[in-house]
Scaffold this active site. Structure first.
Site, PDB file in Angstrom:
ATOM      1  N   HIS A   1      40.176  43.323  37.135  1.00 51.06           N
ATOM      2  CA  HIS A   1      40.650  44.626  37.609  1.00 51.06           C
ATOM      3  C   HIS A   1      41.775  44.381  38.610  1.00 51.06           C
ATOM      4  CE1 HIS A   1      37.785  43.474  40.692  1.00 51.06           C
ATOM      5  NE2 HIS A   1      38.093  44.497  41.462  1.00 51.06           N
TER       6      HIS A   1
ATOM      7  N   ASP B   1      42.479  41.541  45.750  1.00 53.99           N
ATOM      8  CA  ASP B   1      41.832  40.228  45.899  1.00 53.99           C
ATOM      9  C   ASP B   1      41.626  39.521  44.558  1.00 53.99           C
ATOM     10  OD1 ASP B   1      39.977  42.386  45.532  1.00 53.99           O
ATOM     11  OD2 ASP B   1      38.300  41.122  46.156  1.00 53.99           O
TER      12      ASP B   1
HETATM   13 ZN    ZN Z   1      36.985  42.063  44.737  1.00 48.61          ZN
HETATM   14 ZN    ZN Z   2      37.182  45.234  43.308  1.00 49.63          ZN
END
Ligand code: ZN
Ligand code: ZN
Length: 367
Positions: free
Chosen positions: A62, A66
């Site tokens: 996704h 991060d």
């Molecule tokens: Zn994450």
């Molecule tokens: Zn996430």
């Protein structure tokens, strides 16, 4: 066929001194597939025994920062090295939009870059395995991925073959490959006469960021390894619910329900060191580990002992000490790991991760 997972980043949302951001390398035979590419992933690869190899394929779960911020830098490094081999990035819908922005960051590349958006149920097929995308529940466009090996032919029964008069040699190979063969005397031997039942292949499931979801449970059924996030401990259950993350307990319950052999928890909030997470999960599902960066999970076939954690297995300096033999069985006398883990080993607790500094909430639930 060797199959393993190299953990390059095991922290959630923000890095710590000891844990980098999301990045897991799947290695199968000579193939290398990176799942997620958090900030710093290229350096983690360089520090590891793997090196910054010319990865042909990268899967993103996704587009929370991060999980992909390491990608533009890595793509740029490949270009500066004059890479020519094409590269494909897979991700859930939104990938092409994201790259509309990222292209301005990394500029021209020396190689062909292909973007492929995958939705739940889509699969990328190979000769003897496939990578399936499945739905997760994280509140944004997101996929989990399962590497699923095709079933292997059953065991070849040498005695039966000899008893049927099959001469040793090429006919053995053809029978093993599932072909019927004709013998010199004119009779026919079919593979079922000399092969045992087909043996199932291995399955590795990487759920990415998600709360414990029914779709993940289905995808993880009978997997050798489930890599699941455990951003929070059960005391932060409400926060986990709000942010669509999992707790160690909810991930462990899911692993137990799915009948996986080994649960690997990752994406820890920087408020945890690991031991509290592994203890909590093992109370529900004993076969849990919380890998650190540069740990490996060697996914051996069940008859060879199944998956086991190899601590520091991908550290550059351990390269020679951790051979991966051809059949993936591991060499005898290695550290026993299996369901063992490191994190609640008191001897290893002297140097807490550089966490618990700064604001307690950092931004852990936010991504
Ligand atoms: Zn994450
Ligand atoms: Zn996430």
């Amino acid at each position: 066929m060797d199959l393993d997972l190299v953990f390059l980043g095991t922290s959630g949302s923000v890095p710590t001194a000891k844990r980098g951001l999301a990045g897991t390398l799947l290695r199968r035979g000579g193939e290398r597939i990176l799942v997620d590419c958090g900030e710093g992933t290229q350096r983690q690869l360089l520090r590891s025994s793997v090196g910054l190899v010319e990865l042909p394929e990268i899967f993103l779960t996704h587009y929370h920062a991060d999980h992909y911020l390491g990608l533009p830098g890595m793509l740029k490094t490949f270009a500066l090295r004059g890479r020519e081999a094409p590269l494909t990035v897979y991700g859930p819908p939104g990938l092409k939009d994201l790259f509309g922005i990222l292209r301005r960051v990394f500029g021209r590349l020396s190689y062909e870059l292909t973007l492929v958006e995958l939705g739940p149920g889509d699969a990328v097929g190979r000769d003897d395995y496939r990578i399936e995308a499945f739905a997760v529940e994280h509140g944004v466009s997101a996929n989990g991925y399962a590497l699923v090996e095709e079933p292997r032919p059953g065991r070849f029964d040498l005695e039966a073959a000899k008893g049927l008069g099959v001469p040793e040699g090429p006919l053995f190979g053809r029978l093993q490959a599932g072909e019927s063969v004709q013998l010199p005397d004119g009779s026919t031997v079919s593979p079922e006469q000399v092969l045992g039942p087909a043996r199932s292949g291995r399955k590795i499931v990487l759920a990415g960021d998600t709360r414990a979801a029914g779709s993940v449970l289905e995808a993880a059924r009978d997997a050798e390894v489930l890599v699941h996030e455990a951003t929070f401990s059960v005391e932060e259950r409400e926060r986990a619910d709000e942010t669509l993350h999992a707790t160690a307990t909810s991930a462990a319950e899911l692993a137990a329900a799915a009948g996986v052999r080994l649960l690997a928890l990752t994406h820890l909030s920087n408020r945890y060191f690991g031991p509290e997470i592994v203890r909590e999960a093992r109370a529900v599902f004993p076969e849990t580990v919380v890998p650190k960066d540069f740990d490996i999970i060697d996914v051996r076939f069940p008859q060879r002992g199944g998956p086991r954690l190899v601590k520091g297995g991908a550290l550059g300096r351990h390269e020679e000490g951790e051979p991966h033999d051809k059949d993936g069985s591991g060499d005898p006398g290695e550290r026993p790991l299996g369901g063992g883990g490191d994190s609640d080993d008191p001897a290893l607790r002297g140097d807490p991760v550089g966490a618990r500094v700064g604001r307690r909430d950092a931004s852990d639930g936010a991504r």
